[in-house]
Every structure is written in structure tokens, then in C-alpha cells.
Design a protein around this motif. Structure first.
Motif, PDB file in Angstrom:
ATOM      1  N   ARG A  98     -40.275  30.036  40.920  1.00 18.62           N
ATOM      2  CA  ARG A  98     -40.833  29.253  42.038  1.00 18.62           C
ATOM      3  C   ARG A  98     -39.778  28.381  42.710  1.00 18.62           C
ATOM      4  O   ARG A  98     -39.979  27.909  43.831  1.00 18.62           O
ATOM      5  CB  ARG A  98     -41.980  28.370  41.545  1.00 18.62           C
ATOM      6  CG  ARG A  98     -43.174  29.164  41.066  1.00 18.62           C
ATOM      7  CD  ARG A  98     -44.227  28.248  40.484  1.00 18.62           C
ATOM      8  NE  ARG A  98     -43.721  27.668  39.235  1.00 18.62           N
ATOM      9  CZ  ARG A  98     -44.357  26.740  38.527  1.00 18.62           C
ATOM     10  NH1 ARG A  98     -45.514  26.265  38.955  1.00 18.62           N
ATOM     11  NH2 ARG A  98     -43.848  26.277  37.415  1.00 18.62           N
ATOM     12  N   ALA A  99     -38.648  28.172  42.038  1.00 18.50           N
ATOM     13  CA  ALA A  99     -37.596  27.334  42.591  1.00 18.50           C
ATOM     14  C   ALA A  99     -36.751  28.055  43.628  1.00 18.50           C
ATOM     15  O   ALA A  99     -35.965  27.432  44.338  1.00 18.50           O
ATOM     16  CB  ALA A  99     -36.699  26.814  41.457  1.00 18.50           C
ATOM     17  N   TRP A 100     -36.923  29.371  43.749  1.00 14.59           N
ATOM     18  CA  TRP A 100     -36.055  30.187  44.607  1.00 14.59           C
ATOM     19  C   TRP A 100     -36.858  30.949  45.642  1.00 14.59           C
ATOM     20  O   TRP A 100     -37.899  31.527  45.344  1.00 14.59           O
ATOM     21  CB  TRP A 100     -35.233  31.150  43.738  1.00 14.59           C
ATOM     22  CG  TRP A 100     -34.487  30.366  42.715  1.00 14.59           C
ATOM     23  CD1 TRP A 100     -34.837  30.170  41.411  1.00 14.59           C
ATOM     24  CD2 TRP A 100     -33.311  29.591  42.937  1.00 14.59           C
ATOM     25  NE1 TRP A 100     -33.929  29.336  40.809  1.00 14.59           N
ATOM     26  CE2 TRP A 100     -32.983  28.968  41.717  1.00 14.59           C
ATOM     27  CE3 TRP A 100     -32.493  29.388  44.044  1.00 14.59           C
ATOM     28  CZ2 TRP A 100     -31.877  28.134  41.569  1.00 14.59           C
ATOM     29  CZ3 TRP A 100     -31.390  28.565  43.900  1.00 14.59           C
ATOM     30  CH2 TRP A 100     -31.092  27.952  42.685  1.00 14.59           C
ATOM     31  N   PHE A 110     -35.354  19.764  31.006  1.00 10.63           N
ATOM     32  CA  PHE A 110     -36.339  20.016  32.044  1.00 10.63           C
ATOM     33  C   PHE A 110     -35.651  20.589  33.292  1.00 10.63           C
ATOM     34  O   PHE A 110     -36.196  21.488  33.948  1.00 10.63           O
ATOM     35  CB  PHE A 110     -37.084  18.720  32.384  1.00 10.63           C
ATOM     36  CG  PHE A 110     -38.206  18.894  33.345  1.00 10.63           C
ATOM     37  CD1 PHE A 110     -39.315  19.656  33.022  1.00 10.63           C
ATOM     38  CD2 PHE A 110     -38.173  18.281  34.590  1.00 10.63           C
ATOM     39  CE1 PHE A 110     -40.365  19.819  33.914  1.00 10.63           C
ATOM     40  CE2 PHE A 110     -39.205  18.433  35.481  1.00 10.63           C
ATOM     41  CZ  PHE A 110     -40.309  19.194  35.151  1.00 10.63           C
ATOM     42  N   ALA A 111     -34.462  20.087  33.608  1.00  8.25           N
ATOM     43  CA  ALA A 111     -33.709  20.607  34.758  1.00  8.25           C
ATOM     44  C   ALA A 111     -33.405  22.088  34.587  1.00  8.25           C
ATOM     45  O   ALA A 111     -33.525  22.877  35.537  1.00  8.25           O
ATOM     46  CB  ALA A 111     -32.419  19.808  34.955  1.00  8.25           C
ATOM     47  N   VAL A 112     -33.019  22.483  33.381  1.00  7.51           N
ATOM     48  CA  VAL A 112     -32.744  23.902  33.109  1.00  7.51           C
ATOM     49  C   VAL A 112     -34.016  24.722  33.304  1.00  7.51           C
ATOM     50  O   VAL A 112     -33.981  25.815  33.889  1.00  7.51           O
ATOM     51  CB  VAL A 112     -32.170  24.079  31.680  1.00  7.51           C
ATOM     52  CG1 VAL A 112     -32.100  25.550  31.296  1.00  7.51           C
ATOM     53  CG2 VAL A 112     -30.800  23.432  31.579  1.00  7.51           C
ATOM     54  N   ALA A 113     -35.144  24.201  32.836  1.00  3.88           N
ATOM     55  CA  ALA A 113     -36.413  24.921  32.988  1.00  3.88           C
ATOM     56  C   ALA A 113     -36.784  25.094  34.463  1.00  3.88           C
ATOM     57  O   ALA A 113     -37.244  26.168  34.871  1.00  3.88           O
ATOM     58  CB  ALA A 113     -37.526  24.188  32.238  1.00  3.88           C
ATOM     59  N   ILE A 114     -36.568  24.069  35.261  1.00  2.00           N
ATOM     60  CA  ILE A 114     -36.862  24.171  36.698  1.00  2.00           C
ATOM     61  C   ILE A 114     -35.918  25.178  37.346  1.00  2.00           C
ATOM     62  O   ILE A 114     -36.335  26.017  38.147  1.00  2.00           O
ATOM     63  CB  ILE A 114     -36.744  22.784  37.378  1.00  2.00           C
ATOM     64  CG1 ILE A 114     -37.822  21.835  36.845  1.00  2.00           C
ATOM     65  CG2 ILE A 114     -36.812  22.905  38.894  1.00  2.00           C
ATOM     66  CD1 ILE A 114     -39.246  22.289  37.061  1.00  2.00           C
ATOM     67  N   GLU A 150     -31.152  33.315  43.195  1.00  2.00           N
ATOM     68  CA  GLU A 150     -30.946  34.067  44.442  1.00  2.00           C
ATOM     69  C   GLU A 150     -31.745  33.434  45.571  1.00  2.00           C
ATOM     70  O   GLU A 150     -32.865  32.992  45.394  1.00  2.00           O
ATOM     71  CB  GLU A 150     -31.371  35.524  44.258  1.00  2.00           C
ATOM     72  CG  GLU A 150     -30.475  36.290  43.319  1.00  2.00           C
ATOM     73  CD  GLU A 150     -30.855  37.758  43.228  1.00  2.00           C
ATOM     74  OE1 GLU A 150     -31.629  38.241  44.075  1.00  2.00           O
ATOM     75  OE2 GLU A 150     -30.377  38.421  42.296  1.00  2.00           O
ATOM     76  N   GLY A 151     -31.156  33.454  46.755  1.00  2.39           N
ATOM     77  CA  GLY A 151     -31.816  32.862  47.922  1.00  2.39           C
ATOM     78  C   GLY A 151     -31.674  31.353  47.896  1.00  2.39           C
ATOM     79  O   GLY A 151     -30.978  30.775  47.055  1.00  2.39           O
ATOM     80  N   GLY A 152     -32.357  30.716  48.811  1.00  2.00           N
ATOM     81  CA  GLY A 152     -32.296  29.259  48.889  1.00  2.00           C
ATOM     82  C   GLY A 152     -33.284  28.605  47.948  1.00  2.00           C
ATOM     83  O   GLY A 152     -34.239  29.229  47.490  1.00  2.00           O
ATOM     84  N   GLY A 153     -33.029  27.349  47.662  1.00  2.00           N
ATOM     85  CA  GLY A 153     -33.950  26.586  46.836  1.00  2.00           C
ATOM     86  C   GLY A 153     -35.207  26.242  47.624  1.00  2.00           C
ATOM     87  O   GLY A 153     -35.155  26.006  48.827  1.00  2.00           O
ATOM     88  N   THR A 154     -36.318  26.223  46.942  1.00  2.00           N
ATOM     89  CA  THR A 154     -37.597  25.874  47.578  1.00  2.00           C
ATOM     90  C   THR A 154     -37.864  24.385  47.415  1.00  2.00           C
ATOM     91  O   THR A 154     -37.131  23.673  46.713  1.00  2.00           O
ATOM     92  CB  THR A 154     -38.749  26.664  46.929  1.00  2.00           C
ATOM     93  OG1 THR A 154     -38.860  26.250  45.559  1.00  2.00           O
ATOM     94  CG2 THR A 154     -38.533  28.160  47.031  1.00  2.00           C
TER      95      THR A 154
END
Length: 93
Positions: free
Chosen positions: A34-36, A25-29, A43-47
Motif C-alpha cells: 500500500r506504500a507504493w 514499524f518503518a520497515v513494515a511500512i 517500485e513507483g512513487g510513494g503513496t
């Protein structure tokens, strides 16, 4: 507290299940756009989406590990008790 062998094995199973499910599940997230902040994976910061799921995954793995350890301790205690019951002279003072 007395924990039956069945319940101890159930707790071990929960610990194993936790480690089988949550890392995937961690890999999927991680791979979810939507995580970035840029919408591009990595790329970019985590959301907030990434961080709340990271918190949930970490908590679940911690709880699952604790439950699994309790199960292992229960199984080992059952084995020791079984061994003492069948070999009482080995434990005499």
C-alpha cells in the motif's frame, strides 16, 4: 524543576522504547504494498500511506529522543547532586 531518579529513568526508558519500536514499524511500512503506487514494494512513487506514516515515525522518533535526552540529563543531575551531598568539601570555594 526537580526530577526524581525514578521519573528520570522512566524518561530514559521511553526514549529507548521509542527507538526499539519505531524503526521496526518503518520497515513494515516500507515493505507494505500500500506504500507504493504500483503495489510492488520499492517500485513507483510513494503513496500517502507511506508519507503519512513516515511523518508519524519521524515525529515519534524526534519526541522519543527528546524525552530520552531529558531523562539522561535528569539522571546525570541526580548523580551530581548526590556527589555534592556526599563530598561537600570537594566543591567548596
Amino acid at each position: 524543576m526537580v526530577l526524581s531518579r525514578g521519573w528520570a529513568l522512566f524518561l530514559v526508558g521511553v526514549g529507548v522504547w521509542t527507538w526499539a519500536i519505531w524503526p521496526r514499524f518503518a520497515v513494515a511500512i516500507w515493505n507494505d504494498p500500500r506504500a507504493w503506487s504500483t503495489g510492488t514494494v520499492g517500485e513507483g512513487g510513494g503513496t500517502g500511506f507511506l508519507w503519512i506514516h513516515a511523518l508519524l515515525i519521524a515525529a515519534s522518533l524526534t519526541i522519543g529522543t527528546a524525552v530520552g535526552v531529558l531523562g539522561v540529563r535528569g539522571v546525570l543531575a541526580q548523580r551530581r547532586a548526590h556527589s555534592r551531598a556526599h563530598h561537600p568539601s570537594d566543591h567548596a570555594i
